[in-house]
Write a protein that holds these residues in place. Sequence first.
Motif, PDB file in Angstrom:
ATOM      1  N   TYR A 144       0.867  -1.191   0.000  1.00  0.00           N
ATOM      2  CA  TYR A 144       0.000   0.000   0.000  1.00  0.00           C
ATOM      3  C   TYR A 144       0.897   1.233   0.000  1.00  0.00           C
ATOM      4  O   TYR A 144       1.910   1.269   0.717  1.00  0.00           O
ATOM      5  N   LYS A 154     -13.195   7.754   4.921  1.00  0.00           N
ATOM      6  CA  LYS A 154     -12.449   6.601   4.413  1.00  0.00           C
ATOM      7  C   LYS A 154     -11.097   6.527   5.097  1.00  0.00           C
ATOM      8  O   LYS A 154     -10.281   7.442   4.965  1.00  0.00           O
ATOM      9  N   TYR A 169      -8.028   4.950   4.647  1.00  0.00           N
ATOM     10  CA  TYR A 169      -7.353   4.185   3.597  1.00  0.00           C
ATOM     11  C   TYR A 169      -6.345   3.177   4.123  1.00  0.00           C
ATOM     12  O   TYR A 169      -6.329   2.022   3.709  1.00  0.00           O
ATOM     13  N   ALA A 190      -8.003   0.340   6.006  1.00  0.00           N
ATOM     14  CA  ALA A 190      -8.702  -0.561   5.086  1.00  0.00           C
ATOM     15  C   ALA A 190      -7.703  -1.505   4.421  1.00  0.00           C
ATOM     16  O   ALA A 190      -7.965  -2.710   4.290  1.00  0.00           O
ATOM     17  N   ALA A 191      -6.541  -0.954   4.033  1.00  0.00           N
ATOM     18  CA  ALA A 191      -5.515  -1.792   3.403  1.00  0.00           C
ATOM     19  C   ALA A 191      -5.033  -2.860   4.386  1.00  0.00           C
ATOM     20  O   ALA A 191      -4.903  -4.036   4.035  1.00  0.00           O
ATOM     21  N   ASN A 218      -7.599  -5.572   4.877  1.00  0.00           N
ATOM     22  CA  ASN A 218      -7.537  -6.498   3.736  1.00  0.00           C
ATOM     23  C   ASN A 218      -6.385  -7.479   3.916  1.00  0.00           C
ATOM     24  O   ASN A 218      -6.556  -8.693   3.796  1.00  0.00           O
ATOM     25  N   LYS A 271      -6.623 -10.938   2.092  1.00  0.00           N
ATOM     26  CA  LYS A 271      -7.219 -10.535   0.805  1.00  0.00           C
ATOM     27  C   LYS A 271      -6.318  -9.531   0.086  1.00  0.00           C
ATOM     28  O   LYS A 271      -5.498  -8.881   0.720  1.00  0.00           O
ATOM     29  N   VAL A 306      -5.358  -5.983  -1.430  1.00  0.00           N
ATOM     30  CA  VAL A 306      -5.740  -4.639  -0.995  1.00  0.00           C
ATOM     31  C   VAL A 306      -6.616  -4.001  -2.072  1.00  0.00           C
ATOM     32  O   VAL A 306      -6.231  -3.939  -3.238  1.00  0.00           O
ATOM     33  N   GLN A 307      -7.805  -3.554  -1.657  1.00  0.00           N
ATOM     34  CA  GLN A 307      -8.773  -3.014  -2.623  1.00  0.00           C
ATOM     35  C   GLN A 307      -8.325  -1.679  -3.215  1.00  0.00           C
ATOM     36  O   GLN A 307      -8.409  -1.475  -4.406  1.00  0.00           O
ATOM     37  N   GLN A 308      -7.888  -0.794  -2.337  1.00  0.00           N
ATOM     38  CA  GLN A 308      -7.433   0.513  -2.816  1.00  0.00           C
ATOM     39  C   GLN A 308      -5.982   0.659  -2.365  1.00  0.00           C
ATOM     40  O   GLN A 308      -5.704   1.098  -1.254  1.00  0.00           O
TER      41      GLN A 308
END
Lengths: 170, 207
Positions: B157, B173, B175, B178-179, B182, B187, B189-191
């Motif tokens: 990230y 958000k 960020y 969230a990373a 994930n 999982k 990383v979505q963003q």
Amino acid sequence: MAFRRTIASCFFVLCLLAAGTGRAQGQRVPLVKLPHLQRYLTSPADTTYIINFWATWCKPCVEELPHFEALQKEYAQKPVKVILVSLDFAKDLEKKVIPFVNRNKLQSTVFVLDEPDQNAWIPLVDPSWSGAIPATLLLNGARKQRFFVEKPLSPAQLKELLTSKFPLNP
Amino acid sequence: MRKRYPFLFLMSVLALFSFAFTADEAGYQLGDTAADFKLKNVNGQMVSLKDYKDAKGFIVTFTCNTCPYAKLYEDRLIQLHQKYAPKGYPVVAINPNDVTASPGDSFEEMQKRARQKKFPFAYLHDESQEVARKYGATRTPHVYVLTRTGNELKVTYIGAIDDNSGDPEKVQKRYTEAALDNLLAGKPVQQATTKAIGCTIKWRGDS
């Protein structure tokens, strides 16, 4: 008749006063949203916009502002327009930005971009921009030219950029 | 000889100019292997990533004492560490600013700030700026999440901590969190990259 003249002169004095106070207060600094900035980013005009991203808290930004001011003055009669986009927080508009703009008698167009979700708009200015300031975008919509710099610019670098990449009479 | 001067001058100006615009284009991209480093912590000890035996990864954050944006994130950096260090992702903060360009970022000032704020994480001095250059960091704060994969640390990230630097109350958000969530869930990383406004790193030699 005399009455009308009195009214007219009163009005004239009032105008002078208004103009006077307007000048004393310096330029108005609006708080704007993204579409306001996008007007410049997508302008089809044959005008070279020099869009500088700065903030009152950013020392290297404040140090390079005079270079942009000098350039705007030099190109006042030319289709070259300096836009100073302040990234100060909206809450600091009255307390910091307006006093700063007045104290330094900034003549270029200044506005505060009030868009806290920076990740949403930074890539629209330039995909390569990581978000560090100062950063400057030069663009001319009619000529489909743009050049982005994520660094402070010296007066010589700024002039060189403008004259080499955006010549007035190509 | 006299004739050559303007030409030489022009060439050197051009050389300087091109250097100025290419200097920091390198740096880590997502998926790259991050090299370890050895930097001095505010407690005087040298710190390397390999010293963290149990870490699953790191929240490497380039930050400093002086940048208003970096300061706005100090408390949030502490919270990140408190939340994720127990899960295997400690914060490792690195100050890359040149002391001459930014006297408030000296090692002594770092020690003071770390004491005042009671940083629970390592706050390292990148005096040579080599680590920041290698990472490709451009601003403070600038986050790189690294994830251990076998013997290597992969960059998973790069970007911002959240979407509202000015007002922690209005953050929508998160960020970096969230990373990390994930990654901890195994999982992708979505963003994995985000942008944010920050102070440009004060490089040595820049005015």
